[in-house]
Design an enzyme around this catalytic site. Sequence first.
Site, PDB file in Angstrom:
ATOM      1  N   CYS A 213       0.836  -1.199   0.000  1.00  0.00           N
ATOM      2  CA  CYS A 213       0.000   0.000   0.000  1.00  0.00           C
ATOM      3  C   CYS A 213       0.879   1.260   0.000  1.00  0.00           C
ATOM      4  O   CYS A 213       1.467   1.578  -1.016  1.00  0.00           O
ATOM      5  CB  CYS A 213      -1.024  -0.040   1.120  1.00  0.00           C
ATOM      6  SG  CYS A 213      -2.481   0.931   0.699  1.00  0.00           S
TER       7      CYS A 213
ATOM      8  N   HIS B  32      -3.784  -4.834   0.150  1.00  0.00           N
ATOM      9  CA  HIS B  32      -3.245  -5.407   1.398  1.00  0.00           C
ATOM     10  C   HIS B  32      -3.328  -6.930   1.355  1.00  0.00           C
ATOM     11  O   HIS B  32      -4.319  -7.498   1.835  1.00  0.00           O
ATOM     12  CB  HIS B  32      -4.047  -4.909   2.598  1.00  0.00           C
ATOM     13  CG  HIS B  32      -3.833  -3.469   2.918  1.00  0.00           C
ATOM     14  ND1 HIS B  32      -2.910  -3.042   3.846  1.00  0.00           N
ATOM     15  CD2 HIS B  32      -4.412  -2.353   2.424  1.00  0.00           C
ATOM     16  CE1 HIS B  32      -2.940  -1.723   3.920  1.00  0.00           C
ATOM     17  NE2 HIS B  32      -3.842  -1.277   3.062  1.00  0.00           N
TER      18      HIS B  32
ATOM     19  N   GLU C  92      -1.924  -9.005   3.165  1.00  0.00           N
ATOM     20  CA  GLU C  92      -1.855  -9.589   4.518  1.00  0.00           C
ATOM     21  C   GLU C  92      -3.230  -9.912   5.099  1.00  0.00           C
ATOM     22  O   GLU C  92      -3.334 -10.750   5.989  1.00  0.00           O
ATOM     23  CB  GLU C  92      -1.077  -8.657   5.466  1.00  0.00           C
ATOM     24  CG  GLU C  92      -1.751  -7.351   5.870  1.00  0.00           C
ATOM     25  CD  GLU C  92      -1.547  -6.201   4.877  1.00  0.00           C
ATOM     26  OE1 GLU C  92      -1.240  -6.474   3.708  1.00  0.00           O
ATOM     27  OE2 GLU C  92      -1.717  -5.033   5.284  1.00  0.00           O
TER      28      GLU C  92
HETATM   29  N1  GLN Z   1      -1.820   6.746   2.830  1.00  0.00           N
HETATM   30  C1  GLN Z   1      -1.930   6.016   1.605  1.00  0.00           C
HETATM   31  C2  GLN Z   1      -3.247   6.267   0.917  1.00  0.00           C
HETATM   32  O1  GLN Z   1      -4.178   6.676   1.522  1.00  0.00           O
HETATM   33  C3  GLN Z   1      -1.700   4.533   1.821  1.00  0.00           C
HETATM   34  C4  GLN Z   1      -2.687   3.875   2.740  1.00  0.00           C
HETATM   35  C5  GLN Z   1      -2.242   2.540   3.267  1.00  0.00           C
HETATM   36  O2  GLN Z   1      -1.042   2.244   3.272  1.00  0.00           O
HETATM   37  N2  GLN Z   1      -3.170   1.741   3.728  1.00  0.00           N
HETATM   38  O3  GLN Z   1      -3.383   6.049  -0.249  1.00  0.00           O
END
Ligand code: GLN
Length: 537
Positions: free
Chosen positions: A383, A509, A511
């Site tokens: 992410c 994600h 995970e």
């Molecule tokens: N802050 C980033 C976004 O909003 C990544 C978010 C995250 O890593 N879950 O796109």
Amino acid sequence: MSNTKYIFVTGGVTSSLGKGIIAASLAKLLQAQKYRVTIQKFDPYINVDPGTLNPYEHGECFVTDDGAETDLDLGHYERFLNVSTSQANNVTTGRVYQSVIEKERKGVFLGKTVQVVPHITNEIKERMCLLGESGEYDIIITEIGGTVGDIESLPYVEAVRQLIWEFGDENAMVIHLTLVPFLSAAGELKTKPTQHSVKTLMESGVKANVLVCRTEHHISDEIRRKLALFCNVKQEAVIQSIDAETIYDVPLLMLNEGLDKVVLNTLNLESKPIDLVYWKEFLQKHKNPKQQIKIGLIGKYVELQDSYKSILESLIHSGASNEVKVVVESIHSEFLSASDVSEKLKNIDGVIVAPGFGDRGIQGKIDAVRYVRENKIPFFGICLGMQMAVIEHARNVMGLKNANSIEMDPECLEPVISIMENQKVITEMGGTMRLGSWDCDLVSGSLTHEAYGQNSISERHRHRYEYNDHYREEIEASGLRATGVNPKTGLVEVVENPNHPWFVGVQYHPEYKSTVLNPHPLFVDFVKASLKYNHSK
Ligand code: GLN
């Protein structure tokens, strides 16, 4: 009324006793006897969901397929049971009140005075029975967050009392998890706190059918007898839950203690042959690794055990499947810089740059990506970690010195991570993030494609910003390939560096989908690549 049976899990004496693990372990034992079972968590706090909670407050926010931002215990449920949960599996006081207040505004209560009893308790009861009424489950386990005796838990305990009264003792029961502390000065385990917390429960009209006692020392028969007598439970219903080497031991410990038998007996259900073959195989591999690697987890909440829970568990699953012990070294991104990155990553075999929000620690993450890219150390960006890989590439390979994400710099001249047109629709609809499962097509021959062994995947998201498509041609031409794309929106979900042994960034994600039965293929492949790197040193 359906034939669904209900088990309520309450906690006493102190918080953090691991109700979620006990609930998940019991569910595992029931599932292994072919009962259809699910778990839900009711949290007494007033936040509508944990999405806005700081990880310092409440650990990781777990995301379900349907895009619910939930308590991290749902992650345990999924990892243990290998089934997906949903919005219905996590309810908070905030959500209950929101729904009651909306009904009041619509005039649903026909001018009646709206009160905690019966309106809030009815709403809680309705939600407690929702999954049971679907007909999909034989048994619903409901974990009540917090500790019995807390003011905010009262409506939940009252709802439990009413449901047991309505359903009858053979259809609904209570497991109370308590602490039996060891006083070293006296050299004794003490039962009084448990007696008091059972009494508190009784004052609300709820009787515990089973006591699960967290303890650091074995509980003798004499103490079991004493607890049974004073807490009004059968002696076989006093279950010891001794500190375990790993949470994955707990289902087997509970099996030895006969928790499943007492529960099934209370609910008038039969005990069946139990199939835990794969679980035991997993434990065998997890506990007898043939080799060891060190993974650096770079993030800004690394001092907190629970904030990267799902990533740490995914590394345990993928370590076991590779028969490797994965030692995780937490590296604080805020205190990492170009000048000390080589020192801090000296003994590391693979690097994960963690998800996150806001600009704290960003430069450390970018410096780490540069170092692992140039030194061909396996890299897994998740992410925000993927976004950092794109920014690092733009700045240091493409020479776009002003490249950034508009999250960090809204006025940024080269917004390689931005808010896309498609995304604006979501924002206008009131949501602020892309949440839940989205499809992704993988480019054949890519590392990701090989790892999954599938052309198309579905993974869970939780972010606001996106890879900026305007830069895609330039980014790809300069060596960072887009190897996974959302078929509907065209958004880039995966980037890879083909000139590197293992360099993968994913906007989603992975995970959240790793379980004991199905370790996530990307984590499995990343661990394999890190092992290879370890051997090459
Ligand atoms: N802050 C980033 C976004 O909003 C990544 C978010 C995250 O890593 N879950 O796109």
